[in-house]
Design a protein around this motif. Structure first.
Motif, PDB file in Angstrom:
ATOM      1  N   TYR A   1      -5.572  -6.275  -4.491  1.00 59.44           N
ATOM      2  CA  TYR A   1      -6.188  -7.049  -3.427  1.00 59.44           C
ATOM      3  C   TYR A   1      -6.931  -6.143  -2.439  1.00 59.44           C
ATOM      4  CZ  TYR A   1      -3.642 -11.282  -4.886  1.00 59.44           C
ATOM      5  OH  TYR A   1      -3.160 -12.374  -5.573  1.00 59.44           O
ATOM      6  N   GLN A   2      -6.325  -4.997  -2.108  1.00 58.06           N
ATOM      7  CA  GLN A   2      -6.990  -4.047  -1.221  1.00 58.06           C
ATOM      8  C   GLN A   2      -8.293  -3.543  -1.834  1.00 58.06           C
ATOM      9  OE1 GLN A   2      -4.027  -1.055  -0.412  1.00 58.06           O
ATOM     10  NE2 GLN A   2      -2.967  -2.335   1.079  1.00 58.06           N
TER      11      GLN A   2
ATOM     12  N   MET B   1      -0.959  -0.578 -11.254  1.00 62.34           N
ATOM     13  CA  MET B   1      -1.459  -0.954  -9.948  1.00 62.34           C
ATOM     14  C   MET B   1      -0.759  -2.242  -9.508  1.00 62.34           C
ATOM     15  SD  MET B   1      -5.373  -1.971  -8.778  1.00 62.34           S
ATOM     16  CE  MET B   1      -6.017  -0.319  -8.794  1.00 62.34           C
ATOM     17  N   SER B   2      -0.267  -2.257  -8.285  1.00 59.60           N
ATOM     18  CA  SER B   2       0.420  -3.446  -7.764  1.00 59.60           C
ATOM     19  C   SER B   2      -0.610  -4.502  -7.374  1.00 59.60           C
ATOM     20  CB  SER B   2       1.273  -3.076  -6.550  1.00 59.60           C
ATOM     21  OG  SER B   2       0.444  -2.810  -5.431  1.00 59.60           O
ATOM     22  N   VAL B   3      -0.136  -5.715  -7.192  1.00 59.27           N
ATOM     23  CA  VAL B   3      -1.010  -6.810  -6.773  1.00 59.27           C
ATOM     24  C   VAL B   3      -1.619  -6.488  -5.412  1.00 59.27           C
ATOM     25  CG1 VAL B   3      -1.057  -9.249  -6.117  1.00 59.27           C
ATOM     26  CG2 VAL B   3       0.233  -8.524  -8.125  1.00 59.27           C
ATOM     27  N   GLU B   4      -0.820  -5.932  -4.508  1.00 55.64           N
ATOM     28  CA  GLU B   4      -1.324  -5.592  -3.177  1.00 55.64           C
ATOM     29  C   GLU B   4      -2.441  -4.558  -3.258  1.00 55.64           C
ATOM     30  OE1 GLU B   4       2.020  -5.593  -3.904  1.00 55.64           O
ATOM     31  OE2 GLU B   4       2.579  -7.410  -2.831  1.00 55.64           O
ATOM     32  N   GLN B   5      -2.275  -3.565  -4.120  1.00 51.60           N
ATOM     33  CA  GLN B   5      -3.317  -2.552  -4.291  1.00 51.60           C
ATOM     34  C   GLN B   5      -4.589  -3.174  -4.866  1.00 51.60           C
ATOM     35  OE1 GLN B   5      -0.933   0.105  -6.703  1.00 51.60           O
ATOM     36  NE2 GLN B   5      -1.023   1.693  -5.111  1.00 51.60           N
TER      37      GLN B   5
END
Length: 153
Positions: free
Chosen positions: A7-8, A1-5
Motif C-alpha cells: 500500500y505504501q 512484501m507485506s500488505v502495508e508495504q
C-alpha cells in the motif's frame, strides 16, 4: 512484501507519477481547496460530457498523501457518470473515517484501497480527502452549469 508495504508503494508511485496532474481545458468548473490543518492546497477542474466525467485535472501542493489521493481519485472518476463517481467517493469516505477498520471493496476503490492504513491517523484523513472534496464541489458546479446551459438553449 507485506500488505502495508504494498500500500505504501502504491501511494508513493501515485505521488511520484501523478495521473492527470496539470490544469487542462476545456472545463466547466474549477475550485480550489486548502487543508487548514497542514496547508495542503489543490486547484481542480472538471469537464463533463453530459453527466459523464470526461476529464479531471488538478494542480496540487502538499504532502504525498494528498497528492497521491488526488491522482488515485482522477483514475477512479474519469469515464464514469457523476452518480457512479459519487458512489465511489462515498466508499472512499467511509473507508477513510473507519480508523482503518473497514473492509473496503477493492473492485470499487482499486488503488484507493492503499489509503486504508492512512485512515488510522485522523490528522491525515483530511489530506487524503482534500482532492475528493474539491472534486465533489467542482462536479456539482459543472452539473449546475450544464443544466443552466440546457435551460437556456
Amino acid at each position: 512484501m507485506s500488505v502495508e508495504q504494498m500500500y505504501q508503494e502504491i501511494i508513493l508511485d501515485h505521488y511520484k507519477q501523478k495521473h492527470h496532474a496539470g490544469l487542462r481545458e476545456p472545463y466547466e468548473a474549477e475550485v480550489s481547496h486548502v487543508n487548514p490543518s497542514c496547508g495542503d492546497e489543490i486547484t481542480l477542474r472538471v469537464h463533463l460530457d453530459g453527466d459523464t466525467i470526461s476529464d479531471v485535472s488538478y494542480d496540487a501542493e502538499g504532502c504525498s498523501i494528498s497528492q497521491a489521493a488526488a491522482s488515485v481519485m482522477t483514475d477512479l472518476v474519469i469515464g464514469r457518470t457523476v452518480d457512479e463517481a459519487l458512489a465511489i467517493e462515498h466508499e472512499f469516505h467511509d473507508m477513510m473515517h473507519s480508523q482503518g477498520k473497514a473492509t473496503p471493496d477493492e473492485d470499487v476503490l482499486e488503488d484507493g484501497i492503499a489509503f486504508l492504513g492512512v485512515a488510522q491517523f485522523p490528522a491525515r484523513v483530511k489530506c487524503a480527502m482534500l482532492g475528493w472534496s474539491a472534486w465533489k464541489d467542482a462536479a456539482a458546479q459543472a452539473l449546475a452549469a450544464s443544466t443552466q446551459q440546457q435551460e437556456e438553449a
